[in-house]
Design an enzyme around this catalytic site. Structure first.
Site, PDB file in Angstrom:
ATOM      1  N   LYS A  36       0.877  -1.180   0.000  1.00 36.05           N
ATOM      2  CA  LYS A  36       0.000   0.000   0.000  1.00 36.05           C
ATOM      3  C   LYS A  36       0.907   1.219   0.000  1.00 36.05           C
ATOM      4  O   LYS A  36       1.441   1.623   1.025  1.00 36.05           O
ATOM      5  CB  LYS A  36      -0.928   0.052   1.218  1.00 36.05           C
ATOM      6  CG  LYS A  36      -2.048   1.066   0.971  1.00 36.05           C
ATOM      7  CD  LYS A  36      -2.531   1.803   2.180  1.00 36.05           C
ATOM      8  CE  LYS A  36      -1.656   2.898   2.670  1.00 36.05           C
ATOM      9  NZ  LYS A  36      -1.458   4.049   1.759  1.00 36.05           N
ATOM     10  N   GLU A  57       9.676   1.327  10.827  1.00 37.79           N
ATOM     11  CA  GLU A  57      10.803   2.198  10.459  1.00 37.79           C
ATOM     12  C   GLU A  57      10.222   3.605  10.436  1.00 37.79           C
ATOM     13  O   GLU A  57       9.482   3.954   9.514  1.00 37.79           O
ATOM     14  CB  GLU A  57      11.344   1.834   9.064  1.00 37.79           C
ATOM     15  CG  GLU A  57      11.644   0.355   8.856  1.00 37.79           C
ATOM     16  CD  GLU A  57      12.938  -0.089   9.495  1.00 37.79           C
ATOM     17  OE1 GLU A  57      13.681   0.767  10.011  1.00 37.79           O
ATOM     18  OE2 GLU A  57      13.202  -1.294   9.478  1.00 37.79           O
TER      19      GLU A  57
HETATM   20  P1  NAD Z   1       2.716   8.728   7.174  1.00 40.14           P
HETATM   21  O1  NAD Z   1       2.900   8.056   8.479  1.00 40.14           O
HETATM   22  O2  NAD Z   1       1.791   9.870   7.122  1.00 40.14           O
HETATM   23  O3  NAD Z   1       2.192   7.673   6.087  1.00 40.14           O
HETATM   24  C1  NAD Z   1       2.872   6.481   5.837  1.00 40.14           C
HETATM   25  C2  NAD Z   1       1.906   5.471   5.234  1.00 40.14           C
HETATM   26  O4  NAD Z   1       0.941   5.110   6.220  1.00 40.14           O
HETATM   27  C3  NAD Z   1       1.128   5.979   4.032  1.00 40.14           C
HETATM   28  O5  NAD Z   1       1.042   4.975   3.079  1.00 40.14           O
HETATM   29  C4  NAD Z   1      -0.231   6.274   4.620  1.00 40.14           C
HETATM   30  O6  NAD Z   1      -1.296   6.217   3.695  1.00 40.14           O
HETATM   31  C5  NAD Z   1      -0.356   5.167   5.642  1.00 40.14           C
HETATM   32  N1  NAD Z   1      -1.339   5.396   6.700  1.00 40.14           N
HETATM   33  C6  NAD Z   1      -1.790   6.575   7.188  1.00 40.14           C
HETATM   34  N2  NAD Z   1      -2.676   6.365   8.180  1.00 40.14           N
HETATM   35  C7  NAD Z   1      -2.787   5.020   8.315  1.00 40.14           C
HETATM   36  C8  NAD Z   1      -3.568   4.186   9.164  1.00 40.14           C
HETATM   37  N3  NAD Z   1      -4.414   4.687  10.065  1.00 40.14           N
HETATM   38  N4  NAD Z   1      -3.435   2.851   9.042  1.00 40.14           N
HETATM   39  C9  NAD Z   1      -2.585   2.315   8.138  1.00 40.14           C
HETATM   40  N5  NAD Z   1      -1.835   3.061   7.292  1.00 40.14           N
HETATM   41  C10 NAD Z   1      -1.942   4.405   7.385  1.00 40.14           C
HETATM   42  O7  NAD Z   1       4.177   9.118   6.672  1.00 40.14           O
HETATM   43  P2  NAD Z   1       4.576   9.926   5.380  1.00 40.14           P
HETATM   44  O8  NAD Z   1       4.271  11.366   5.589  1.00 40.14           O
HETATM   45  O9  NAD Z   1       4.053   9.257   4.180  1.00 40.14           O
HETATM   46  O10 NAD Z   1       6.173   9.700   5.370  1.00 40.14           O
HETATM   47  C11 NAD Z   1       7.073  10.499   6.053  1.00 40.14           C
HETATM   48  C12 NAD Z   1       7.575   9.808   7.299  1.00 40.14           C
HETATM   49  O11 NAD Z   1       8.179   8.552   6.965  1.00 40.14           O
HETATM   50  C13 NAD Z   1       8.690  10.605   7.969  1.00 40.14           C
HETATM   51  O12 NAD Z   1       8.461  10.634   9.356  1.00 40.14           O
HETATM   52  C14 NAD Z   1       9.943   9.825   7.653  1.00 40.14           C
HETATM   53  O13 NAD Z   1      10.987  10.004   8.576  1.00 40.14           O
HETATM   54  C15 NAD Z   1       9.427   8.420   7.655  1.00 40.14           C
HETATM   55  N6  NAD Z   1      10.352   7.541   6.935  1.00 40.14           N
HETATM   56  C16 NAD Z   1      11.097   6.652   7.654  1.00 40.14           C
HETATM   57  C17 NAD Z   1      12.014   5.819   7.019  1.00 40.14           C
HETATM   58  C18 NAD Z   1      12.859   4.827   7.790  1.00 40.14           C
HETATM   59  O14 NAD Z   1      13.456   3.951   7.179  1.00 40.14           O
HETATM   60  N7  NAD Z   1      12.944   4.944   9.107  1.00 40.14           N
HETATM   61  C19 NAD Z   1      12.158   5.899   5.628  1.00 40.14           C
HETATM   62  C20 NAD Z   1      11.390   6.827   4.930  1.00 40.14           C
HETATM   63  C21 NAD Z   1      10.481   7.643   5.593  1.00 40.14           C
END
Ligand code: NAD
Length: 497
Positions: free
Chosen positions: A148, A220
Site C-alpha cells: 500500500k 521504520e
Molecule cells: P505517514 O505516516 O503519514 O504515512 C505512511 C503510510 O501510512 C502511508 O502509506 C499512509 O497512507 C499510511 N497510513 C496513514 N494512516 C494510516 C492508518 N491509520 N493505518 C494504516 N496506514 C496508514 O508518513 P509519510 O508522511 O508518508 O512519510 C514520512 C515519514 O516517513 C517521515 O516521518 C519519515 O521520517 C518516515 N520515513 C522513515 C524511514 C525509515 O526507514 N525509518 C524511511 C522513509 C520515511
C-alpha cells in the site's frame, strides 16, 4: 504543483479479496527454491533497467525530485538490493543445527519459514526504494506481498506491480492496493505481517491495530539526526557531507542531517563553508543538472515554513534561504542555513523533512553528545573527527540505531549492515540477517535419537524418580565439588515422592 492523475481507492472488501488471491499465489511460491526465486527477481531487475526512463518520468512527476536522484538514489539502490538479497537470502535462512549443551541425545534444528502474506505500507519520499526495495527480501523469503503505497505516490508502486506481472511471478504474488488510512487499516486486518515505514504517529497506530490480531510488525519511523563536528575534523569533507546529508531529496529523507553541533574553535569556518556550498546549489524542475527539486507535498512545505517561523520568532538567524523560492512556481523551498538555534525550537525538536540546516555552537564534545541525545528520535547520527578512537567512543555513547563516522547517509546503501532506529524512530532493522528474518517465523525441530520406550520424566511418577532428579540437580548445579554429593538431610519426604 501539477495534477498527475487519480485512481480509484481499494475498498476494505476489495483489500480482503486481493489478499485471498495473494494467499493462493504464496502457497505455490513457498515451495519454490531460492534459486528459482532469485532468477525471477533478477528478471524483474532487468525489466526495471529496460524501463528506467519511464520509471524516472513516473517518480519525478509524483515526487518533484530531480531526475538524477531517481537513477542515483532510487534505481541504484533497488538494483543493488536485488543482487544482494538474491545472493544472501539462502545463507541467512538456511537450516541451522543446534547442539544442546545438556540433552545430547536429541537432534535439534532451527529453520526459517515464510510468514505468508506480508503487507508493506510505505511513505512518499522514496516511492521505489520503500516499495520494491522492501518487497524483495519478503519475496526471497517465500512470502506474497501486498504494497500500500502512500496516497501521494501510488503510480510508482503500480508500475512495480505491472513489471512484476511481466516477470513471470505466480499471478497475484505481488499486488498493490490504493488509498490512505482506511486501505492501510484493511491491509493490517488481512495480512500475516506488516512492514510499516512512515511517521511516528501513524506507526504507533499501526502497532496498536496489529496487536488486535497479534501479527508481527516492523516499524521504520522518523528521525532527527544529529551531526557532530569536532574541532579536529576535516572541515571541507564535513561541510560537503553536511550539505549533501541535509539537503538530498530536499531533506525529505528519514536519515537526513536535521541538526548540527559544531565545536567552538571551528564553528565560524564550518558555518562559512556550509553557507558557501548551499548558495551554489541549483534548484528547479526535474532536470538532471539540478541538485534540489521541490517539496513533494503542500502539507510538507507548510510544515517547513511553520518551523522556520517558530525558530526566527524565538531568535534564530537565517544565513541563507529561509523562504519559498519565489522564482519557481510550485512547492520549492530555498535551501536554508539557520544559526542561533536552541533546543526549545520546533526545528530542533521535531522532524523537519525539508531543506533546512540548523547549526549550533557547542563548547566541547560532551556538550555535543548531551544535545545530540536530547531527542525523542534515535535513527542515525554522524560524527566528524580525525581522531578515530574518540569518534568511536562517541558512537558508543550516541543513543541511535546507526552512526556514521566521517560520512553521511551511507548506512542505507550497505545492505549487509542492519539499519533502523531506537526510541521514536522504531525498533526494526532493514538489511542484514534481521532484514530478511523478520519476514519469517523461526521453527525449531527436535528429533529423538534412540527410540527408548520411555523418557525419564514421563509418567508414572514415583519416589525413586524424584530422588534421582534431586540428586541430578545437585550434581549438575550445586557449587563446589563436596556439595555436588546429595546430602542425607535432603532426601525427599513421602509426600513429595
Ligand atoms: P505517514 O505516516 O503519514 O504515512 C505512511 C503510510 O501510512 C502511508 O502509506 C499512509 O497512507 C499510511 N497510513 C496513514 N494512516 C494510516 C492508518 N491509520 N493505518 C494504516 N496506514 C496508514 O508518513 P509519510 O508522511 O508518508 O512519510 C514520512 C515519514 O516517513 C517521515 O516521518 C519519515 O521520517 C518516515 N520515513 C522513515 C524511514 C525509515 O526507514 N525509518 C524511511 C522513509 C520515511
Amino acid at each position: 504543483m501539477e495534477f498527475v492523475g487519480e485512481l480509484p481507492i481499494t475498498s476494505s472488501a476489495d483489500v480482503a479479496a486481493v489478499t485471498r488471491c495473494a494467499r493462493q499465489a504464496q502457497a505455490e511460491w513457498q515451495t519454490t527454491s531460492f534459486e528459482h526465486r532469485a532468477k525471477l527477481l533478477r528478471r524483474f531487475r532487468d525489466l526495471l533497467i529496460d524501463n528506467q526512463e519511464r520509471l524516472a518520468d513516473i517518480v519525478t512527476s509524483e515526487t518533484g525530485k530531480p531526475r538524477g536522484d531517481v537513477f542515483g538514489n532510487e534505481l541504484f539502490y533497488v538494483c543493488d538490493a536485488i543482487g544482494f538479497w538474491t545472493k544472501s537470502a539462502e545463507k541467512w535462512l538456511k537450516q541451522r543445527k543446534i547442539r544442546p549443551h545438556l540433552f545430547k541425545v536429541k537432534k535439534v534444528f532451527s529453520i526459517y519459514q515464510p510468514l505468508g502474506l506480508v503487507g508493506i505500507i510505505s511513505p512518499w519520499n522514496f516511492p521505489l526504494v520503500l516499495t520494491a526495495g522492501d518487497a524483495m527480501p519478503a519475496l526471497m523469503a517465500g512470502n506474497a506481498v501486498i504494497i500500500k503505497p502512500s496516497e501521494l505516490t501510488p503510480f510508482t508502486a503500480l508500475f512495480v506491480a505491472e513489471l512484476a506481472q511481466k516477470t513471470g511471478f505466480p499471478d497475484n504474488l505481488l499486488q498493490v492496493v490504493i488509498g490512505g488510512a482506511e486501505t492501510g487499516e484493511a491491509l493490517i486486518d488481512n495480512v500475516d505481517m506488516i512492514s510499516f515505514t512512515g511517521s511516528v504517529e501513524v506507526g504507533k497506530y499501526v502497532m496498536h491495530r496489529a496487536a488486535d490480531r497479534l501479527i508481527p510488525i516492523s516499524l521504520e519511523l522518523g528521525g532527527k539526526d544529529p551531526m557532530i563536528v569536532l574541532k579536529d575534523a576535516d572541515l571541507e569533507r564535513a561541510a560537503n557531507a553536511c550539505v549533501w546529508g541535509a539537503l538530498m531529496n530536499c531533506g525529505q529523507v528519514c536519515t537526513s542531517i536535521e541538526r548540527v553541533y559544531v565545536e567552538e574553535p571551528i564553528y565560524q569556518t564550518f558555518v562559512g563553508n556550509v553557507v558557501d556550498r548551499v548558495r551554489q546549489l541549483r534548484q528547479g524542475p526535474s532536470a538532471e543538472e539540478v541538485e534540489l527539486g521541490s517539496m513533494s507535498s503542500e502539507e510538507q512545505l507548510k510544515k517547513v515554513i511553520a518551523q522556520i517561523d517558530d525558530a526566527v520568532n524565538k531568535g534564530a538567524k537565517v544565513l541563507t534561504g529561509g523562504r519559498p523560492n519565489a522564482s519557481l512556481p510550485g512547492l520549492y523551498y530555498e535551501p536554508t542555513v539557520l544559526v542561533d538555534v536552541t533546543h526549545d525550537m520546533s526545528v530542533i525538536q521535531d522532524e523537519t523533512f525539508g531543506p533546512v540546516i540548523p547549526i549550533m555552537k557547542v563548547k566541547n564534545a560532551d556538550e555535543a553528545l548531551r544535545l545530540a541525545n536530547d531527542s525523542r528520535y534515535g535513527l542515525d547520527a554522524i560524527v566528524f573527527s580525525r581522531d578515530g578512537v574518540k569518534a568511536r567512543q562517541m558512537a558508543q555513547r550516541l543513543f541511535t540505531g546507526t552512526v556514521c563516522i566521517n560520512d553521511g547517509l551511507v548506512n542505507y546503501i550497505i545492505p549487509e549492515a542492519p539499519m533502523g532506529g531506537v526510541k521514536d524512530s522504531g525498533f526494526s532493522r532493514r538489511h542484514g540477517p534481521e532484514g530478511i528474518r523478520k519476514f519469517c517465523y523461526q521453527k525449531t525441530i527436535v528429533i529423538d535419537r534412540f527410540g527408548l520406550k520411555k523418557e525419564m520424566p514421563w509418567f508414572p511418577s514415583n519416589r525413586k524418580k524424584t530422588a534421582q532428579m534431586r540428586r541430578m540437580i545437585s550434581l549438575l548445579w550445586r557449587s563446589g565439588w563436596r556439595n555436588k554429593l546429595a546430602r542425607p538431610g535432603n532426601s525427599p519426604s513421602k509426600s513429595e515422592a
